[in-house]
Every structure is written in structure tokens, then in C-alpha cells.
Write a protein that holds these residues in place. Sequence first.
Motif, PDB file in Angstrom:
ATOM      1  N   ASP A 102     -11.799 -21.075   2.790  1.00  0.00           N
ATOM      2  CA  ASP A 102     -13.257 -21.011   2.575  1.00  0.00           C
ATOM      3  C   ASP A 102     -13.987 -20.109   3.578  1.00  0.00           C
ATOM      4  OD1 ASP A 102     -13.324 -22.579   4.843  1.00  0.00           O
ATOM      5  OD2 ASP A 102     -14.126 -24.367   3.858  1.00  0.00           O
ATOM      6  N   THR A 169     -12.767 -24.392  -3.125  1.00  0.00           N
ATOM      7  CA  THR A 169     -12.034 -23.896  -4.293  1.00  0.00           C
ATOM      8  C   THR A 169     -12.677 -24.327  -5.613  1.00  0.00           C
ATOM      9  OG1 THR A 169     -10.585 -25.841  -4.349  1.00  0.00           O
ATOM     10  CG2 THR A 169      -9.829 -23.942  -3.061  1.00  0.00           C
ATOM     11  N   SER A 207      -5.839 -28.920  -8.288  1.00  0.00           N
ATOM     12  CA  SER A 207      -5.725 -27.557  -7.757  1.00  0.00           C
ATOM     13  C   SER A 207      -5.115 -26.658  -8.828  1.00  0.00           C
ATOM     14  CB  SER A 207      -4.879 -27.550  -6.483  1.00  0.00           C
ATOM     15  OG  SER A 207      -4.875 -26.254  -5.901  1.00  0.00           O
ATOM     16  N   ASP A 208      -4.945 -25.379  -8.465  1.00  0.00           N
ATOM     17  CA  ASP A 208      -4.475 -24.401  -9.451  1.00  0.00           C
ATOM     18  C   ASP A 208      -3.092 -24.774  -9.985  1.00  0.00           C
ATOM     19  OD1 ASP A 208      -6.701 -23.405  -8.085  1.00  0.00           O
ATOM     20  OD2 ASP A 208      -6.114 -21.329  -8.463  1.00  0.00           O
TER      21      ASP A 208
END
Length: 276
Positions: A102, A169, A207-208
Motif C-alpha cells: 500500500d 488491495t 485475495s487474488d
Amino acid sequence: MKIKKIGIAAAAFALVAAVALPGCSSQPAGSSSSSASDASNAGSTEVALVNDGKLTVAASLDFPPFENLEGEEAVGFEVDLVKALAEQMGLQAEYLPSTKFDTIIPLISAGGKADIGVSGFTVTEDRKKEIDFTDVLIDSNQGVVVMPNSGYTSVDDLAGKTIATQSGTTGYDWAVENIPGANVVPYDEMTAVFAALQGSQADAIVSDLPVVQYYVKNSYTDMQIIEEIPTGEQYAIVVSKENPALTDKLNEALAELKTNGVYDEIYNKWFGASAE
Ligand code: ARG
């Protein structure tokens, strides 16, 4: 912004000439290729770089198979792609020590430390207000991970639960917006996100998808992916708004890697059947 300006027209021209060689069979000698005319335009813009001859990269090296640390070395799909892009531009890619995810966009927009941010960055309208994105590198989605025998079988079961995510994210944002009453906890590093689920400080991870698939396959083999969320995200490289010439050069280089087969080679290395 303390940066040196260099003209890379000559380097770009030399590279275009070099990469034109393998293509000789498909391109008659003497035909004026579009890349050659691109190269002659290259002198009209100047690319600013933090260090001469180098493409300096800020990345959060906790995101396999896109970027991860193997010992001291950055490895992954995006790392290989960045090295190839740099080479195509007559530069050498240089990764900074792993940078907290971040903080990368602020670091790129402030300038002076790194030329690009490459960290599985999803293109979003909000981010576009602060930085520029290159063309898309690869598509992605989100995934939801839980411990075995947790009893959670879908996102609906997670209302009011604690969700571990990475700070800053799209996974964090997705969980806040889509899981009613959830306590969405941001962690600095993906390793801390997984440690939180493992240590029962969280009920699930968002998350991804390719990254959680990688972690579950290789490190946390007992964990389960209960949902794949088709968010239709697309990753791109983060560049300062003050350096549009660099964005242009990266896009030109990326287009070349997509036509000359190098992109496919790198893709297959990390995601092809033989990558298993
Ligand atoms: N794609 C997500 C986003 O852009 C997550 C990226 C996290 N990257 C990382 N290297 N940890 O917000």
C-alpha cells in the motif's frame, strides 16, 4: 522530483533492429515495418529514469506466481516480463527491496525512488487518479480461502466473520463491500494474511485467485478455496503521471513482446501445463 532525463531513441532503434532479425522469414527485407517508424519517432519524447540505463522497480515480493522472493532474488511471471520489457527498451531491470504494497502508488507518484510499480496491480478508476497504468499484462479474479472443516462453504456463510486481507488491495475493498457485517482486517504482507487464517485470528481470506491458488497448492495445502469470484480484474504496471513517455515506451515494448512470442514463453513458463 529528482530524476535524470535520457533519450533512448538510439537504444530503442538498436533493439528494434535486433528483434527484427528473427522475424526476417515473415517480413521481406527492405519492407518498412511499423516498428521501424515507431523507433524514428522515439526521439520526440524523453523518458525520465531514476537511474540511467536502469528500469528501477518497486514491488511487494509476496505475491507468487507474479512476484516473490527466492532467497534474495525476485522471481515470477511479472518479474520475467519486466526483465524482458527492460531489455526490449535497452535497459536493465533493477528491483528495490520488497516494498509494502500500500506504499507503492504513493512512492511512484512522489518520484525519485522507482520508475515503475509492478505488483499484481489491478487497474482501478481510483488509482488512475493518482498514477498512470500501462496496457494490461494479465487478467485476474478474487478467491476465498478457509481452513478445513470450517463449515464455511460460500461467501454467504461469512457474514459477520473476520476476513484477512492485504492492506490497500482490491480484495480488502471487495470483502468490505460484499460480506455483510464482516470484520475485514488488513495485513501488510500476504504471508501475514495466511498466518492469520492458520492461527485462527481470521475465518477466511479474500485475495487474488491465482495467488491464493499458489499458496494453497504449495504452502498451506490443508486450506480450501471455497469460492472463486469473477471480478474481472486486470493487472498493469504503475507509472508516474509525470512520465507519460515511459508509459508509452512500456506499451510499445509490451506490444512487441506479445507479437514476437516472448510474452507467450513467459506466460507458459508460469501458467502453462508444464508449469504444474
Ligand atoms: N490485485 C490486487 C490489487 O491490485 C492485489 C495486489 C497485491 N499485490 C502484492 N504484490 N501483494 O489491489
